[in-house]
Design a protein around this motif. Structure first.
Motif, PDB file in Angstrom:
ATOM      1  N   PRO A 278       0.818  -1.225   0.000  1.00 14.99           N
ATOM      2  CA  PRO A 278       0.000   0.000   0.000  1.00 14.99           C
ATOM      3  C   PRO A 278       0.848   1.270   0.000  1.00 14.99           C
ATOM      4  CG  PRO A 278      -0.871  -1.583   1.581  1.00 14.99           C
ATOM      5  CD  PRO A 278       0.449  -2.114   1.137  1.00 14.99           C
ATOM      6  N   ALA A 279       1.971   1.252   0.722  1.00 13.75           N
ATOM      7  CA  ALA A 279       2.813   2.448   0.785  1.00 13.75           C
ATOM      8  C   ALA A 279       3.396   2.775  -0.592  1.00 13.75           C
ATOM      9  CB  ALA A 279       3.940   2.239   1.798  1.00 13.75           C
ATOM     10  N   TYR A 280       3.912   1.772  -1.276  1.00 16.37           N
ATOM     11  CA  TYR A 280       4.477   2.015  -2.601  1.00 16.37           C
ATOM     12  C   TYR A 280       3.391   2.297  -3.640  1.00 16.37           C
ATOM     13  CZ  TYR A 280       9.409   1.061  -1.670  1.00 16.37           C
ATOM     14  OH  TYR A 280      10.714   1.138  -1.232  1.00 16.37           O
ATOM     15  N   LEU A 281       2.233   1.681  -3.470  1.00 20.76           N
ATOM     16  CA  LEU A 281       1.133   1.949  -4.399  1.00 20.76           C
ATOM     17  C   LEU A 281       0.694   3.403  -4.285  1.00 20.76           C
ATOM     18  CD1 LEU A 281      -0.685   0.550  -6.483  1.00 20.76           C
ATOM     19  CD2 LEU A 281      -2.309   0.084  -4.635  1.00 20.76           C
ATOM     20  N   ALA A 296      16.826   6.500  -9.628  1.00 22.14           N
ATOM     21  CA  ALA A 296      16.278   7.114  -8.413  1.00 22.14           C
ATOM     22  C   ALA A 296      16.422   6.179  -7.215  1.00 22.14           C
ATOM     23  CB  ALA A 296      14.806   7.465  -8.629  1.00 22.14           C
ATOM     24  N   ASN A 297      16.556   6.766  -6.056  1.00 18.26           N
ATOM     25  CA  ASN A 297      16.547   6.021  -4.806  1.00 18.26           C
ATOM     26  C   ASN A 297      15.091   5.834  -4.386  1.00 18.26           C
ATOM     27  OD1 ASN A 297      16.661   5.104  -2.163  1.00 18.26           O
ATOM     28  ND2 ASN A 297      18.348   6.425  -1.571  1.00 18.26           N
ATOM     29  N   ILE A 298      14.606   4.609  -4.433  1.00 24.61           N
ATOM     30  CA  ILE A 298      13.208   4.358  -4.086  1.00 24.61           C
ATOM     31  C   ILE A 298      13.089   3.662  -2.733  1.00 24.61           C
ATOM     32  CG2 ILE A 298      12.510   4.270  -6.506  1.00 24.61           C
ATOM     33  CD1 ILE A 298      12.268   1.212  -6.197  1.00 24.61           C
ATOM     34  N   HIS A 299      14.114   3.799  -1.891  1.00 21.35           N
ATOM     35  CA  HIS A 299      14.040   3.252  -0.542  1.00 21.35           C
ATOM     36  C   HIS A 299      12.976   4.012   0.261  1.00 21.35           C
ATOM     37  CE1 HIS A 299      18.465   1.642  -0.683  1.00 21.35           C
ATOM     38  NE2 HIS A 299      17.737   1.280  -1.725  1.00 21.35           N
ATOM     39  N   ALA A 306      14.075   0.044   6.795  1.00 21.96           N
ATOM     40  CA  ALA A 306      14.421   0.559   5.467  1.00 21.96           C
ATOM     41  C   ALA A 306      14.061  -0.500   4.425  1.00 21.96           C
ATOM     42  CB  ALA A 306      15.906   0.889   5.401  1.00 21.96           C
ATOM     43  N   ILE A 307      13.135  -0.163   3.540  1.00 22.41           N
ATOM     44  CA  ILE A 307      12.693  -1.070   2.486  1.00 22.41           C
ATOM     45  C   ILE A 307      13.271  -0.576   1.160  1.00 22.41           C
ATOM     46  CG2 ILE A 307      10.710  -2.119   1.351  1.00 22.41           C
ATOM     47  CD1 ILE A 307      11.012  -2.825   4.318  1.00 22.41           C
ATOM     48  N   HIS A 308      13.909  -1.462   0.421  1.00 24.34           N
ATOM     49  CA  HIS A 308      14.670  -1.048  -0.759  1.00 24.34           C
ATOM     50  C   HIS A 308      13.839  -0.985  -2.039  1.00 24.34           C
ATOM     51  CE1 HIS A 308      18.659  -2.474   1.294  1.00 24.34           C
ATOM     52  NE2 HIS A 308      18.093  -1.446   1.894  1.00 24.34           N
ATOM     53  N   HIS A 309      12.737  -1.709  -2.110  1.00 28.52           N
ATOM     54  CA  HIS A 309      11.926  -1.727  -3.330  1.00 28.52           C
ATOM     55  C   HIS A 309      10.538  -2.251  -2.987  1.00 28.52           C
ATOM     56  CE1 HIS A 309      12.473  -6.124  -3.614  1.00 28.52           C
ATOM     57  NE2 HIS A 309      13.732  -5.902  -3.311  1.00 28.52           N
ATOM     58  N   LEU A 315       4.484  -3.744  -9.502  1.00 31.23           N
ATOM     59  CA  LEU A 315       4.516  -2.466  -8.798  1.00 31.23           C
ATOM     60  C   LEU A 315       5.878  -1.800  -8.964  1.00 31.23           C
ATOM     61  CD1 LEU A 315       3.045  -0.461  -7.030  1.00 31.23           C
ATOM     62  CD2 LEU A 315       3.611  -1.859  -5.030  1.00 31.23           C
ATOM     63  N   SER A 316       6.935  -2.577  -8.954  1.00 34.02           N
ATOM     64  CA  SER A 316       8.271  -2.029  -9.167  1.00 34.02           C
ATOM     65  C   SER A 316       8.395  -1.410 -10.549  1.00 34.02           C
ATOM     66  CB  SER A 316       9.326  -3.123  -8.988  1.00 34.02           C
ATOM     67  OG  SER A 316       9.336  -3.618  -7.668  1.00 34.02           O
ATOM     68  N   ALA A 317       7.798  -2.084 -11.553  1.00 33.76           N
ATOM     69  CA  ALA A 317       7.840  -1.555 -12.919  1.00 33.76           C
ATOM     70  C   ALA A 317       7.150  -0.201 -12.996  1.00 33.76           C
ATOM     71  CB  ALA A 317       7.185  -2.551 -13.877  1.00 33.76           C
ATOM     72  N   GLN A 318       6.000  -0.070 -12.339  1.00 39.55           N
ATOM     73  CA  GLN A 318       5.281   1.203 -12.336  1.00 39.55           C
ATOM     74  C   GLN A 318       6.077   2.280 -11.610  1.00 39.55           C
ATOM     75  OE1 GLN A 318       2.431   2.443 -13.671  1.00 39.55           O
ATOM     76  NE2 GLN A 318       2.848   4.389 -12.639  1.00 39.55           N
ATOM     77  N   ILE A 319       6.659   1.940 -10.482  1.00 43.98           N
ATOM     78  CA  ILE A 319       7.440   2.911  -9.711  1.00 43.98           C
ATOM     79  C   ILE A 319       8.619   3.412 -10.525  1.00 43.98           C
ATOM     80  CG2 ILE A 319       9.014   3.153  -7.749  1.00 43.98           C
ATOM     81  CD1 ILE A 319       6.238   3.310  -6.785  1.00 43.98           C
TER      82      ILE A 319
END
Length: 407
Positions: A278-281, A296-299, A306-309, A315-319
């Motif tokens: 949910p946080a990354y979404l 970009a640093n997406i941590h 600390a979450i790295h991805h 979801l990673s592809a969209q980010i």
């Protein structure tokens, strides 16, 4: 000689499978077995260029009419465009990323030729990779059981961490995904009707250390991926072999869900996935059209960690690359599964299907796919994607041949 409209499977000289083995199996095996970053890349450059020349001379370079390859292009293009728009990358940085795209796409194209080979030649290449993974797993597992402190992840669960190979990405989850893909491949080679007896025996031997290493990583996404890959093979087996295969999968599951293994697997709960996604979404919704770019640093700090991805391939592809990369990833995974299934139905060989299903299922729960040179992503992600693209090429060629025969 036309390479795009020839019969399938078509005759070809012995140099073709040899060149593909050298250009594909050698550098990827080096990723698994060598700790020096430059060695796999050097091997790939030295073998891939002569391979391309040999394939061209012998007319074995079909037009890559593949939606899966198109998905790879879209994925890379989205990442490059997002990087250019959002991060202010320098010319040298963009040029470096573009060179990686060229390398990866050429690697995928060479891989897409493997399903156009005779099944025995294709299985030989896949067996070489399974054996390389098995050797690396055996060495790493021996180090773990011997008490080598380098082989234990520094957490409370004593999880395995890679010691040799895949330098820089030896974490339990990364090793887990690699093991999932190649355990599924080994299982499919063992039970496939098109495999010769020596191939089955060697694949079965290699599967043992790969499976042990997978369990030691305690990577639940990898375990689910391996099980899903193995189960995807079952519909293509005879009744007798099907029962044996199901018994083997059930036995593996019983081993995992028993005693200390079971306790270790479930001690970490959901591993914050219900917080991470949910946080990354929400973050993806802030820049839905551009993404964050490849540099970009997406941590993110989530629940104090600390979450790295985003721990999800889509979801990673969209980010990273916005909707273009998201569509590309969906095409690679969804299209890869579809065409591998069709190819398995036509050829009777479900090895490629097992691999693409394994990484697709594992990727739902973890990982991001960055553009890197000859590292673990080539072994774990790009390899099954390239083979799935080849499954599509093989099916299209088979259909074209059948249509011509009906005229």
């Amino acid at each position: 000689m036309s390479s795009g409209d020839s019969d399938y499977p078509r005759p070809y000289p012995a140099i073709i499978p040899l060149e593909l083995i050298l250009a594909l199996a050698l550098p990827v095996a080096a990723v698994l077995l060598v700790d020096l970053d430059w060695v796999p890349l050097a091997i790939f450059v030295m073998t891939a260029v002569p391979a391309g020349i040999a394939l061209l001379v012998n007319g074995f370079l079909p037009v890559p009419r593949s939606t899966v390859l198109l998905g790879a292009v879209l994925y890379a293009a989205g990442g490059l465009l997002s990087t250019f728009v959002t991060t202010g990358a320098s010319f040298s940085q963009l040029a470096g990323l573009l060179s990686l795209v060229v390398l990866i796409l050429y690697f995928l194209f060479l891989l897409s030729l493997v399903p156009l080979l005779k099944e025995s030649d294709a299985n030989l290449l896949l067996l070489a990779m399974v054996l390389a993974c098995g050797v690396a797993a055996a060495i790493n597992a021996l180090l773990y059981f011997s008490g080598d402190p380098r082989s234990t992840y520094p957490d409370a669960h004593g999880r395995f961490i890679g010691v040799i190979g895949t330098r820089g990405t030896q974490w339990p989850t990364a090793v887990s995904a690699t093991c999932a893909v190649w355990l599924a491949a080994a299982f499919a080679l063992v039970v496939s009707t098109g495999s010769s007896r020596p191939v089955r025996i060697l694949a079965a031997v290699a599967a043992v250390p790969i499976g042990v290493e997978l369990i030691l990583t305690q990577g639940r996404g990898g375990l689910l991926g391996a099980v899903a890959g193995a189960l995807s093979v079952v519909p293509f087996l005879g009744r007798r072999v099907r029962m044996l295969a199901l018994a083997g999968v059930a036995g593996g599951l019983l081993l995992c869900f028993h005693g200390p293994v079971f306790d270790a697997l479930f001690a970490r709960g959901m591993s914050l996935r219900t917080d991470i996604w949910p946080a990354y979404l929400h973050w993806a919704g802030e820049n839905p059209l551009t993404g964050q770019g490849l540099l970009a640093n997406i941590h993110r700090t989530i629940a104090g960690l600390a979450i790295h991805h985003p721990h999800n391939l889509l979801l990673s592809a969209q980010i990273r690359g916005g909707p273009l990369s998201l569509v590309g990833m969906a095409i690679m995974l969804g299209g890869g599964i579809y065409w591998s299934w069709v190819h398995a139905r036509r050829s009777g060989s479900p090895v490629i299907l097992a691999m693409i299903v394994a990484i697709s299922v594992a990727g739902i729960f973890d990982y991001e796919l960055l553009l890197r040179r000859t590292d673990w992503t080539w072994v774990t992600f790009w390899f099954p994607i390239g083979l799935a693209a080849g499954a599509e090429l093989a099916v299209r060629r088979s259909r074209a041949t059948a249509a011509r025969d009906q005229l």
